[in-house]
Design a protein around this motif. Structure first.
Motif, PDB file in Angstrom:
ATOM      1  N   LYS A  31      30.013  20.832  24.652  1.00 26.92           N
ATOM      2  CA  LYS A  31      30.287  20.923  23.229  1.00 26.92           C
ATOM      3  C   LYS A  31      30.411  22.389  22.850  1.00 26.92           C
ATOM      4  CE  LYS A  31      27.780  16.789  21.899  1.00 26.92           C
ATOM      5  NZ  LYS A  31      26.660  16.251  21.117  1.00 26.92           N
ATOM      6  N   PRO A  32      31.343  22.719  21.997  1.00 26.64           N
ATOM      7  CA  PRO A  32      31.434  24.106  21.556  1.00 26.64           C
ATOM      8  C   PRO A  32      30.206  24.470  20.723  1.00 26.64           C
ATOM      9  CG  PRO A  32      32.987  22.733  20.357  1.00 26.64           C
ATOM     10  CD  PRO A  32      32.365  21.877  21.409  1.00 26.64           C
ATOM     11  N   GLN A  33      29.784  25.703  20.849  1.00 24.20           N
ATOM     12  CA  GLN A  33      28.617  26.150  20.117  1.00 24.20           C
ATOM     13  C   GLN A  33      28.945  26.314  18.639  1.00 24.20           C
ATOM     14  OE1 GLN A  33      27.376  29.813  21.934  1.00 24.20           O
ATOM     15  NE2 GLN A  33      25.945  28.765  23.289  1.00 24.20           N
ATOM     16  N   SER A  34      27.965  26.058  17.820  1.00 22.06           N
ATOM     17  CA  SER A  34      28.139  26.288  16.392  1.00 22.06           C
ATOM     18  C   SER A  34      28.100  27.796  16.153  1.00 22.06           C
ATOM     19  CB  SER A  34      27.034  25.592  15.602  1.00 22.06           C
ATOM     20  OG  SER A  34      25.801  26.243  15.827  1.00 22.06           O
ATOM     21  N   PRO A  35      28.625  28.255  15.044  1.00 26.04           N
ATOM     22  CA  PRO A  35      28.588  29.693  14.768  1.00 26.04           C
ATOM     23  C   PRO A  35      27.164  30.253  14.748  1.00 26.04           C
ATOM     24  CG  PRO A  35      30.125  28.623  13.299  1.00 26.04           C
ATOM     25  CD  PRO A  35      29.430  27.540  14.071  1.00 26.04           C
ATOM     26  N   LEU A  36      26.214  29.479  14.267  1.00 24.05           N
ATOM     27  CA  LEU A  36      24.830  29.934  14.248  1.00 24.05           C
ATOM     28  C   LEU A  36      24.285  30.101  15.662  1.00 24.05           C
ATOM     29  CD1 LEU A  36      22.421  30.658  12.490  1.00 24.05           C
ATOM     30  CD2 LEU A  36      21.772  28.246  12.518  1.00 24.05           C
ATOM     31  N   ASP A  37      24.617  29.160  16.552  1.00 21.93           N
ATOM     32  CA  ASP A  37      24.188  29.272  17.945  1.00 21.93           C
ATOM     33  C   ASP A  37      24.837  30.470  18.633  1.00 21.93           C
ATOM     34  OD1 ASP A  37      22.574  27.050  17.708  1.00 21.93           O
ATOM     35  OD2 ASP A  37      24.076  25.666  18.545  1.00 21.93           O
ATOM     36  N   GLN A  38      26.090  30.747  18.299  1.00 20.34           N
ATOM     37  CA  GLN A  38      26.777  31.900  18.876  1.00 20.34           C
ATOM     38  C   GLN A  38      26.110  33.201  18.443  1.00 20.34           C
ATOM     39  OE1 GLN A  38      30.838  31.490  17.643  1.00 20.34           O
ATOM     40  NE2 GLN A  38      31.321  30.002  19.248  1.00 20.34           N
ATOM     41  N   ILE A  39      25.725  33.289  17.179  1.00 18.06           N
ATOM     42  CA  ILE A  39      25.058  34.488  16.668  1.00 18.06           C
ATOM     43  C   ILE A  39      23.716  34.683  17.366  1.00 18.06           C
ATOM     44  CG2 ILE A  39      23.951  35.481  14.615  1.00 18.06           C
ATOM     45  CD1 ILE A  39      26.252  34.212  12.977  1.00 18.06           C
ATOM     46  N   LYS A  40      22.965  33.584  17.528  1.00 19.27           N
ATOM     47  CA  LYS A  40      21.677  33.669  18.211  1.00 19.27           C
ATOM     48  C   LYS A  40      21.849  34.123  19.655  1.00 19.27           C
ATOM     49  CE  LYS A  40      19.137  30.247  15.506  1.00 19.27           C
ATOM     50  NZ  LYS A  40      18.466  28.942  15.519  1.00 19.27           N
ATOM     51  N   ALA A  41      22.868  33.598  20.335  1.00 14.75           N
ATOM     52  CA  ALA A  41      23.124  33.976  21.722  1.00 14.75           C
ATOM     53  C   ALA A  41      23.500  35.456  21.813  1.00 14.75           C
ATOM     54  CB  ALA A  41      24.220  33.104  22.323  1.00 14.75           C
ATOM     55  N   GLN A  42      24.303  35.945  20.863  1.00 21.49           N
ATOM     56  CA  GLN A  42      24.685  37.360  20.860  1.00 21.49           C
ATOM     57  C   GLN A  42      23.475  38.258  20.626  1.00 21.49           C
ATOM     58  OE1 GLN A  42      27.705  37.504  17.849  1.00 21.49           O
ATOM     59  NE2 GLN A  42      29.356  37.024  19.285  1.00 21.49           N
ATOM     60  N   LYS A  43      22.586  37.837  19.717  1.00 19.19           N
ATOM     61  CA  LYS A  43      21.380  38.629  19.451  1.00 19.19           C
ATOM     62  C   LYS A  43      20.490  38.693  20.684  1.00 19.19           C
ATOM     63  CE  LYS A  43      20.877  38.139  14.468  1.00 19.19           C
ATOM     64  NZ  LYS A  43      20.046  37.636  13.357  1.00 19.19           N
ATOM     65  N   LYS A  44      20.323  37.559  21.361  1.00 17.43           N
ATOM     66  CA  LYS A  44      19.507  37.543  22.578  1.00 17.43           C
ATOM     67  C   LYS A  44      20.111  38.448  23.644  1.00 17.43           C
ATOM     68  CE  LYS A  44      16.764  33.420  22.831  1.00 17.43           C
ATOM     69  NZ  LYS A  44      16.418  32.253  23.604  1.00 17.43           N
ATOM     70  N   ALA A  45      21.437  38.397  23.786  1.00 20.38           N
ATOM     71  CA  ALA A  45      22.105  39.232  24.784  1.00 20.38           C
ATOM     72  C   ALA A  45      21.933  40.714  24.452  1.00 20.38           C
ATOM     73  CB  ALA A  45      23.581  38.872  24.871  1.00 20.38           C
ATOM     74  N   LEU A  46      22.037  41.064  23.167  1.00 20.76           N
ATOM     75  CA  LEU A  46      21.871  42.457  22.748  1.00 20.76           C
ATOM     76  C   LEU A  46      20.437  42.921  22.975  1.00 20.76           C
ATOM     77  CD1 LEU A  46      23.200  44.916  21.487  1.00 20.76           C
ATOM     78  CD2 LEU A  46      22.605  44.001  19.246  1.00 20.76           C
ATOM     79  N   GLN A  47      19.469  42.055  22.697  1.00 19.16           N
ATOM     80  CA  GLN A  47      18.070  42.402  22.933  1.00 19.16           C
ATOM     81  C   GLN A  47      17.812  42.617  24.422  1.00 19.16           C
ATOM     82  OE1 GLN A  47      15.949  39.153  21.187  1.00 19.16           O
ATOM     83  NE2 GLN A  47      16.534  39.707  19.099  1.00 19.16           N
ATOM     84  N   ALA A  48      18.348  41.735  25.247  1.00 18.35           N
ATOM     85  CA  ALA A  48      18.163  41.872  26.694  1.00 18.35           C
ATOM     86  C   ALA A  48      18.810  43.153  27.203  1.00 18.35           C
ATOM     87  CB  ALA A  48      18.735  40.657  27.415  1.00 18.35           C
ATOM     88  N   ALA A  49      19.989  43.493  26.690  1.00 18.18           N
ATOM     89  CA  ALA A  49      20.670  44.717  27.112  1.00 18.18           C
ATOM     90  C   ALA A  49      19.870  45.950  26.708  1.00 18.18           C
ATOM     91  CB  ALA A  49      22.074  44.771  26.508  1.00 18.18           C
TER      92      ALA A  49
END
Length: 127
Positions: A31-49
């Motif tokens: 299933k495609p991610q909702s925009p809210l899920d995409q934002i959360k995933a981007q934040k997690k990726a930025l935090q990990a980086a």
């Protein structure tokens, strides 16, 4: 000599066939991610980086034998802890990007620490 093709051409008397038709399993559909899920995933990726960049700066300095000051060690540990706990290392939106994990000054200090480690590497290479 050039390669000559047969005048008749290459043809198949029967088309390719499979014994059973291919079936697509529903478990493979995503299933495609909702925009809210995409934002959360981007934040997690930025935090990990950000955490990786902080740890890399500390590791590079240790590998090159560069002594970080007590303040620099506390800075790296404190910022890493705040990013893990709160998702960002500063609270005032005027100090950095709204979606960023480090303020502008924290980013500059991280660059200074990495340059300090790089200078230690350059000294080793020159000798």
């Amino acid at each position: 000599m050039a390669f000559k093709t047969p005048s008749k051409g290459m043809t198949r008397s029967k088309g390719l066939q499979t014994k059973k038709p291919l079936q697509v399993k529903s478990s493979f559909t995503v299933k495609p991610q909702s925009p809210l899920d995409q934002i959360k995933a981007q934040k997690k990726a930025l935090q990990a980086a950000t955490i990786r960049a902080l740890e890399k700066a500390k590791r590079e300095a240790a590998e090159q034998g560069v002594e970080l000051s007590e303040w620099e060690n506390e800075f790296i540990e404190g910022v890493t802890e705040r990013v893990k706990t709160y998702g960002r290392a500063f609270a005032d939106p005027d100090k950095g990007a709204m979606n960023g994990t480090l303020s502008l000054r924290q980013g500059m200090k991280l660059k200074e620490i990495r340059k300090k480690a790089q200078k230690g590497k350059d000294k080793d290479d020159a000798q």
